[in-house]
Design a protein around this motif. Structure first.
Motif, PDB file in Angstrom:
ATOM      1  N   LEU A   2      36.795  43.612  51.847  1.00  0.00           N
ATOM      2  CA  LEU A   2      38.154  43.388  51.355  1.00  0.00           C
ATOM      3  C   LEU A   2      38.806  44.690  50.914  1.00  0.00           C
ATOM      4  O   LEU A   2      40.016  44.878  51.115  1.00  0.00           O
ATOM      5  N   MET A   3      38.034  45.590  50.319  1.00  0.00           N
ATOM      6  CA  MET A   3      38.569  46.903  49.939  1.00  0.00           C
ATOM      7  C   MET A   3      38.985  47.686  51.178  1.00  0.00           C
ATOM      8  O   MET A   3      40.052  48.286  51.198  1.00  0.00           O
ATOM      9  N   LEU A   4      38.154  47.680  52.204  1.00  0.00           N
ATOM     10  CA  LEU A   4      38.484  48.370  53.447  1.00  0.00           C
ATOM     11  C   LEU A   4      39.758  47.787  54.051  1.00  0.00           C
ATOM     12  O   LEU A   4      40.655  48.530  54.459  1.00  0.00           O
ATOM     13  N   CYS A   5      39.835  46.495  54.078  1.00  0.00           N
ATOM     14  CA  CYS A   5      41.007  45.814  54.620  1.00  0.00           C
ATOM     15  C   CYS A   5      42.269  46.195  53.842  1.00  0.00           C
ATOM     16  O   CYS A   5      43.310  46.490  54.422  1.00  0.00           O
ATOM     17  N   ALA A   6      42.165  46.200  52.535  1.00  0.00           N
ATOM     18  CA  ALA A   6      43.315  46.542  51.698  1.00  0.00           C
ATOM     19  C   ALA A   6      43.728  48.001  51.908  1.00  0.00           C
ATOM     20  O   ALA A   6      44.921  48.304  51.953  1.00  0.00           O
ATOM     21  N   LEU A   7      42.761  48.895  52.040  1.00  0.00           N
ATOM     22  CA  LEU A   7      43.079  50.306  52.233  1.00  0.00           C
ATOM     23  C   LEU A   7      43.720  50.585  53.587  1.00  0.00           C
ATOM     24  O   LEU A   7      44.633  51.391  53.692  1.00  0.00           O
ATOM     25  N   VAL A   8      43.238  49.922  54.618  1.00  0.00           N
ATOM     26  CA  VAL A   8      43.709  50.205  55.969  1.00  0.00           C
ATOM     27  C   VAL A   8      44.985  49.433  56.325  1.00  0.00           C
ATOM     28  O   VAL A   8      45.893  49.972  56.945  1.00  0.00           O
ATOM     29  N   PHE A   9      45.053  48.171  55.935  1.00  0.00           N
ATOM     30  CA  PHE A   9      46.133  47.299  56.418  1.00  0.00           C
ATOM     31  C   PHE A   9      46.982  46.703  55.306  1.00  0.00           C
ATOM     32  O   PHE A   9      47.399  45.553  55.421  1.00  0.00           O
ATOM     33  N   TRP A  10      47.248  47.348  54.245  1.00  0.00           N
ATOM     34  CA  TRP A  10      47.853  46.665  53.107  1.00  0.00           C
ATOM     35  C   TRP A  10      49.164  45.988  53.441  1.00  0.00           C
ATOM     36  O   TRP A  10      49.222  45.132  54.290  1.00  0.00           O
ATOM     37  N   ARG A  11      50.246  46.276  52.792  1.00  0.00           N
ATOM     38  CA  ARG A  11      51.473  45.484  52.864  1.00  0.00           C
ATOM     39  C   ARG A  11      52.238  45.585  54.164  1.00  0.00           C
ATOM     40  O   ARG A  11      53.000  44.684  54.487  1.00  0.00           O
ATOM     41  N   GLU A  12      52.092  46.630  54.897  1.00  0.00           N
ATOM     42  CA  GLU A  12      52.913  46.838  56.078  1.00  0.00           C
ATOM     43  C   GLU A  12      52.418  46.095  57.316  1.00  0.00           C
ATOM     44  O   GLU A  12      53.032  46.153  58.358  1.00  0.00           O
ATOM     45  N   SER A  13      51.304  45.435  57.211  1.00  0.00           N
ATOM     46  CA  SER A  13      50.725  44.762  58.363  1.00  0.00           C
ATOM     47  C   SER A  13      50.264  43.358  57.986  1.00  0.00           C
ATOM     48  O   SER A  13      49.661  43.160  56.940  1.00  0.00           O
ATOM     49  N   PRO A  14      50.530  42.382  58.867  1.00  0.00           N
ATOM     50  CA  PRO A  14      50.010  41.035  58.604  1.00  0.00           C
ATOM     51  C   PRO A  14      48.489  40.967  58.664  1.00  0.00           C
ATOM     52  O   PRO A  14      47.889  40.056  58.121  1.00  0.00           O
ATOM     53  N   VAL A  15      47.861  41.955  59.271  1.00  0.00           N
ATOM     54  CA  VAL A  15      46.401  41.964  59.402  1.00  0.00           C
ATOM     55  C   VAL A  15      45.728  41.934  58.034  1.00  0.00           C
ATOM     56  O   VAL A  15      44.839  41.120  57.782  1.00  0.00           O
ATOM     57  N   GLY A  16      46.133  42.803  57.149  1.00  0.00           N
ATOM     58  CA  GLY A  16      45.531  42.870  55.819  1.00  0.00           C
ATOM     59  C   GLY A  16      45.776  41.618  55.006  1.00  0.00           C
ATOM     60  O   GLY A  16      44.876  41.107  54.333  1.00  0.00           O
ATOM     61  N   VAL A  17      46.989  41.105  55.083  1.00  0.00           N
ATOM     62  CA  VAL A  17      47.347  39.893  54.332  1.00  0.00           C
ATOM     63  C   VAL A  17      46.499  38.716  54.805  1.00  0.00           C
ATOM     64  O   VAL A  17      45.930  37.978  54.001  1.00  0.00           O
ATOM     65  N   ILE A  18      46.371  38.561  56.113  1.00  0.00           N
ATOM     66  CA  ILE A  18      45.602  37.444  56.669  1.00  0.00           C
ATOM     67  C   ILE A  18      44.123  37.592  56.346  1.00  0.00           C
ATOM     68  O   ILE A  18      43.462  36.616  55.977  1.00  0.00           O
ATOM     69  N   CYS A  19      43.591  38.791  56.473  1.00  0.00           N
ATOM     70  CA  CYS A  19      42.175  39.015  56.176  1.00  0.00           C
ATOM     71  C   CYS A  19      41.858  38.636  54.739  1.00  0.00           C
ATOM     72  O   CYS A  19      40.889  37.915  54.471  1.00  0.00           O
ATOM     73  N   LEU A  20      42.676  39.099  53.810  1.00  0.00           N
ATOM     74  CA  LEU A  20      42.459  38.767  52.407  1.00  0.00           C
ATOM     75  C   LEU A  20      42.648  37.274  52.156  1.00  0.00           C
ATOM     76  O   LEU A  20      41.871  36.647  51.429  1.00  0.00           O
ATOM     77  N   ALA A  21      43.660  36.679  52.762  1.00  0.00           N
ATOM     78  CA  ALA A  21      43.927  35.252  52.559  1.00  0.00           C
ATOM     79  C   ALA A  21      42.807  34.383  53.134  1.00  0.00           C
ATOM     80  O   ALA A  21      42.429  33.377  52.527  1.00  0.00           O
ATOM     81  N   MET A  22      42.269  34.759  54.276  1.00  0.00           N
ATOM     82  CA  MET A  22      41.183  33.961  54.863  1.00  0.00           C
ATOM     83  C   MET A  22      39.930  34.010  54.006  1.00  0.00           C
ATOM     84  O   MET A  22      39.246  33.010  53.841  1.00  0.00           O
ATOM     85  N   MET A  23      39.647  35.156  53.445  1.00  0.00           N
ATOM     86  CA  MET A  23      38.445  35.257  52.625  1.00  0.00           C
ATOM     87  C   MET A  23      38.656  34.581  51.279  1.00  0.00           C
ATOM     88  O   MET A  23      37.805  33.824  50.817  1.00  0.00           O
ATOM     89  N   CYS A  24      39.785  34.848  50.658  1.00  0.00           N
ATOM     90  CA  CYS A  24      40.034  34.293  49.325  1.00  0.00           C
ATOM     91  C   CYS A  24      40.460  32.830  49.386  1.00  0.00           C
ATOM     92  O   CYS A  24      40.046  32.026  48.561  1.00  0.00           O
TER      93      CYS A  24
END
Length: 132
Positions: A2-24
């Motif tokens: 989740l830290m990697l996802c947040a660092l690489v894909f934070w707010r500017e990409s739906p990738v980070g949002v979806i990754c965090l949402a699927m896990m959480c």
């Protein structure tokens, strides 16, 4: 993951949002608690390839992951961070939720913890479907 996802894909990409949402949201505490309760009561039908998982639990993960992902994407879209075509977004998020659910249901916890495999699979599927 989740830290990697947040660092690489934070707010500017739906990738980070979806990754965090699927896990959480999909594999996280609040819905898993409900899925566990429902699964214990109604989850007598186990997934054939993993007897420790029920169909009810997997369906709960898919539905909650999808709803939380769409909700978070809507929130970031309303704040102006993301511009999304909602027709395509709904289909893509459903696909990503399915990928994450299938990965979570696999009997691979002895090899890799689902706290790594689910966000990794979500990140890869989101990256491939959204392309950024």
């Amino acid at each position: 993951m989740l830290m990697l996802c947040a660092l690489v894909f934070w707010r500017e990409s739906p990738v980070g949002v979806i990754c965090l949402a699927m896990m959480c949201g999909g594999d996280g505490v609040w819905w898993t608690g409900v899925a566990d309760i429902i699964g214990r009561k109604y989850g007598s039908s186990k997934i054939p390839y993993n007897q420790s998982k029920s169909w009810v639990g997997s369906i709960s993960m898919f539905v909650s992951g999808f709803i939380i992902s769409i909700g978070m994407l809507y929130y970031y879209s309303a704040l102006g961070y993301l511009q999304l075509d909602w027709g395509y977004t709904m289909h893509r998020v459903a696909f990503i939720s399915l990928v994450a659910t299938v990965v979570e249901s696999l009997p691979i916890t002895m090899l890799i913890d689902d706290n790594i495999s689910v966000p990794l699979a979500s990140m890869l599927a989101a990256y491939l479907t959204f392309g950024h």
